[in-house]
Design a protein around this motif. Sequence first.
Motif, PDB file in Angstrom:
ATOM      1  N   ARG A   1       2.574   1.633  -3.373  1.00  0.00           N
ATOM      2  CA  ARG A   1       1.562   1.986  -4.378  1.00  0.00           C
ATOM      3  C   ARG A   1       1.206   3.460  -4.281  1.00  0.00           C
ATOM      4  NH1 ARG A   1      -3.560  -0.909  -2.907  1.00  0.00           N
ATOM      5  NH2 ARG A   1      -3.599   0.778  -1.383  1.00  0.00           N
ATOM      6  N   HIS A   2       1.071   3.941  -3.057  1.00  0.00           N
ATOM      7  CA  HIS A   2       0.726   5.354  -2.848  1.00  0.00           C
ATOM      8  C   HIS A   2       1.837   6.265  -3.364  1.00  0.00           C
ATOM      9  CE1 HIS A   2       0.188   9.139  -0.624  1.00  0.00           C
ATOM     10  NE2 HIS A   2      -1.102   8.853  -0.656  1.00  0.00           N
ATOM     11  N   SER A   3       3.078   5.895  -3.111  1.00  0.00           N
ATOM     12  CA  SER A   3       4.188   6.742  -3.561  1.00  0.00           C
ATOM     13  C   SER A   3       4.300   6.756  -5.082  1.00  0.00           C
ATOM     14  CB  SER A   3       5.504   6.259  -2.933  1.00  0.00           C
ATOM     15  OG  SER A   3       5.866   4.982  -3.429  1.00  0.00           O
TER      16      SER A   3
ATOM     17  N   ASP B   1       0.816  -1.219   0.000  1.00  0.00           N
ATOM     18  CA  ASP B   1       0.000   0.000   0.000  1.00  0.00           C
ATOM     19  C   ASP B   1       0.846   1.263   0.000  1.00  0.00           C
ATOM     20  OD1 ASP B   1      -2.110  -1.685   0.045  1.00  0.00           O
ATOM     21  OD2 ASP B   1      -2.706  -1.308   2.122  1.00  0.00           O
ATOM     22  N   ARG B   2       1.883   1.272   0.830  1.00  0.00           N
ATOM     23  CA  ARG B   2       2.719   2.480   0.939  1.00  0.00           C
ATOM     24  C   ARG B   2       3.443   2.747  -0.377  1.00  0.00           C
ATOM     25  NH1 ARG B   2       7.796   2.545   1.850  1.00  0.00           N
ATOM     26  NH2 ARG B   2       7.806   0.412   2.631  1.00  0.00           N
TER      27      ARG B   2
ATOM     28  N   SER C   1       0.210   8.369  -6.237  1.00  0.00           N
ATOM     29  CA  SER C   1      -0.563   9.413  -5.543  1.00  0.00           C
ATOM     30  C   SER C   1      -0.555  10.737  -6.303  1.00  0.00           C
ATOM     31  CB  SER C   1      -0.024   9.620  -4.130  1.00  0.00           C
ATOM     32  OG  SER C   1       1.336  10.021  -4.154  1.00  0.00           O
TER      33      SER C   1
ATOM     34  N   ASP D   1     -11.476   6.479  -4.417  1.00  0.00           N
ATOM     35  CA  ASP D   1     -10.037   6.708  -4.439  1.00  0.00           C
ATOM     36  C   ASP D   1      -9.337   5.506  -5.061  1.00  0.00           C
ATOM     37  OD1 ASP D   1      -7.429   7.301  -4.042  1.00  0.00           O
ATOM     38  OD2 ASP D   1      -7.545   7.484  -1.865  1.00  0.00           O
TER      39      ASP D   1
ATOM     40  N   LEU E   1      -6.370   4.645  -5.121  1.00  0.00           N
ATOM     41  CA  LEU E   1      -5.327   4.020  -4.303  1.00  0.00           C
ATOM     42  C   LEU E   1      -5.892   3.074  -3.259  1.00  0.00           C
ATOM     43  CD1 LEU E   1      -2.922   7.049  -3.745  1.00  0.00           C
ATOM     44  CD2 LEU E   1      -2.959   5.341  -5.563  1.00  0.00           C
ATOM     45  N   SER E   2      -7.160   3.232  -2.905  1.00  0.00           N
ATOM     46  CA  SER E   2      -7.712   2.391  -1.838  1.00  0.00           C
ATOM     47  C   SER E   2      -8.145   1.022  -2.344  1.00  0.00           C
ATOM     48  CB  SER E   2      -8.906   3.098  -1.190  1.00  0.00           C
ATOM     49  OG  SER E   2      -9.959   3.264  -2.136  1.00  0.00           O
TER      50      SER E   2
END
Length: 794
Positions: free
Chosen positions: A17-19, A14-15, A22, A60, A62-63
């Motif tokens: 993917r967000h970077s 998750d982290r 996002s 969202d 990303l979620s």
Amino acid sequence: VLAPLGQRLTAINDRNRHSLLSRASQTRHNDDARAQATAILAGLKTLNPEVAQHFHPKRDVLSDLKLRMILSTEPESQSDVTSFIAVSYCWHYPNWPLARPATPIVLGWEISRPMMDAVLGLRNHADEGVWLDKLCINQEDEVDKTTHIASMDAIYRAARRMVILLEDIQLTADEEAAGLAYRGFFDDMSKKVEGLDVDEKRQVVEGHFPKQEEAYISSGRGSLIAAAKPFAMKVLTARWFTRAWCAHESRMHPHRKMDNPLLLCFGSSGAVLSFEFRFIFYFTQYLTTKEPAPSFSGNALAMAMNDPNPTTIRQLYWRIIRLLPGANSNESLLQHMISVFSFGCLMKGDLVCIALNTAAIPLFYDGKDICSIEEVIWMASLLVLAGGDLIPLVMSGSKLRLSDSDSQRKFISWATHPTQGTVDERVPNPLPDTITSVTREFIELDLLVFTAQPRKASQPSLVLAAALIREYDLRSVARDLLAAADKNVQSLTGLLSKQNALFGQAMSVTRTNMDNFLEMSIALAIDAGIDWMLAFPSVMAQSTQGYQHGVIGGVTAPSDHRRLDAAGESILRHFDIPKPTKQQLEKMISCLTTLLDPRLPLLTTSTRLLPLPSSLGGAAFTPPTSNRSYIAIPAAVAHLPAWHERAWVIEPFDPAAPAEDPESHLPGQEYTDALSRRAMDVELEDVVPVLNTDHADRRQPMPRKEQAAWRLRRRNVLFGCPEWDAQDIMTRAEAGGEDGMVVLRRQRVYGSEDYRWAEIWKAIKMRELEAWREGEDGGMPKEWKTSNSITRGP
């Protein structure tokens, strides 16, 4: 599948993917975009609740997204993926031939081994990821597929580089040599322009390729120059350039100068060659400068631009333009739709999703029943109106034909098939409450309906206009103004003149619309009155702001003012002003130069005068219509500039009645009999079902109730009147203060064919011929002599 190739498929946490996503996600799905999506949904629920059920806000990205990447197993690192390459390509199908070197196909990847090796070789570092949909989306999981489709915009936007695989293209030795040579020209030019100002850069760019070509020819390498166009044509006709999802991926990627998208194809030996997208784009543009300019305009030009099977380098250039990301954040959603219409797509509903993505509107469409481009266009028109954009009400194009869902019977919608495209920017709706329902068959909206019809110039004014043109040689002034206009206006004016001359030859008439235009325009202006003429230049200058051909009325008269001065004085004397003030004479001269402006015929080549309430300017120019029709303006578009097609030509009708028969519009035996008898007691309008408004009014009474039904024949321009405040007009009209105009609320406007004016003209001439053969003296009533204006129609 991946291990023997030294690769592994890794789920991104998750982290990480967000970077990775996002920033791209926030750019595409920011607060403004979400507000726009909310507004569209609210508008859809009002205008068409049934369709609204198929649109949903994107959550969202990303979620929900289960992002996966292809990574190298050597060394197997536990660190985050900091960048990735996104692959854009066409899935393989049995009916799609690949180039000979595109073997073997790598299991799982479903692309050729040479292309896979080339993609992996483009990694910046060992830990860089590769994203390829066939592997990175679970093709057996509908939820995973849906989530990824909704996230494609963010994925391709976030990629460090997009790599485009053209597996069906293998160049010949000459094409390969030409491509590599011109790629070198482009690289050298790119280095030379670094640090230069705009003018210096332009000089380098304009001269670089021609100088390099001259050097090659001088050194005996001219064969490479000859192979340049075949190289470009081969690359640009790859299947990738025809597919809608590939266009979507290209439009989503930022196309940076650094890490520009790479096109990969096969060379003559089977090796994989690479060319930057920006090089291919510039090179295609350069090749078009060597081609003759298009010899057509209007619908023919638009059809050539949107041809799904382009055959010329210019058409291929027009197509590659549509693969670039949009630079205008205020671009209409309909423009995004139009940009992908000509690309192939198995599921037509996907075109709606693609356009929403490229327009950065976080909505998702789940409908599966769209089977044609025409249905997509209707859906796009509804979406755009729901979002408060008026483009569908004024854009040019052809009739949109849809199929009835039950009987499959074809019918004409109120919406327009945008063969002529649309304006780039949104046209905001200041009166959203005046559009209340939108269906496939009709649009329900408030109309400003004018009680008068467009009329031709009076005979005294025509005589005066002809005398002015002859005595003061105003045609020479018009030619001088055309010579001073830009090349685009000169070209379009020449095409109009050529088309009208051909029309005149086909119809056996000696004076065409272009011949009559100047005389008719000046005569109509005289009929409109002195106040209207003196205000006309400033009105046109104000109402053509933003017009693609420039402000009409903004041209300067030729240096020899004597002819215009004398003509202006003559017109002022006609209005009993023998000693005009300097300001009056200047305004009259400006009026004449505006009437002579070569851009005026680009609005319409056939003018008539529509009487208006004095508060709306008293009169306006518009093309002639049928003598069965009313002119109405939807209240929502009344405020728009003159160059928009905001005047709707409409007729009351019964939607439950049988479909009209175009044959019923043609003159029949009754007309022939009347001609043969030289029947002076019969009105022409009584024996010819449809004429234009130069003849007696044959309209049905105006229905003055809500939800009355009208058929839309065509849309026209209306110009020469000041800009309007629609809300103020409606308030005054409903209070009884606007003679000559009626406000009708919630009117239902259906689509229909326009009258077939060429067929009507031909039928009249054939009936006349029959009468001449049967008549004793081969004559006909003088009052019935068919001039151009009788049957040429709008």
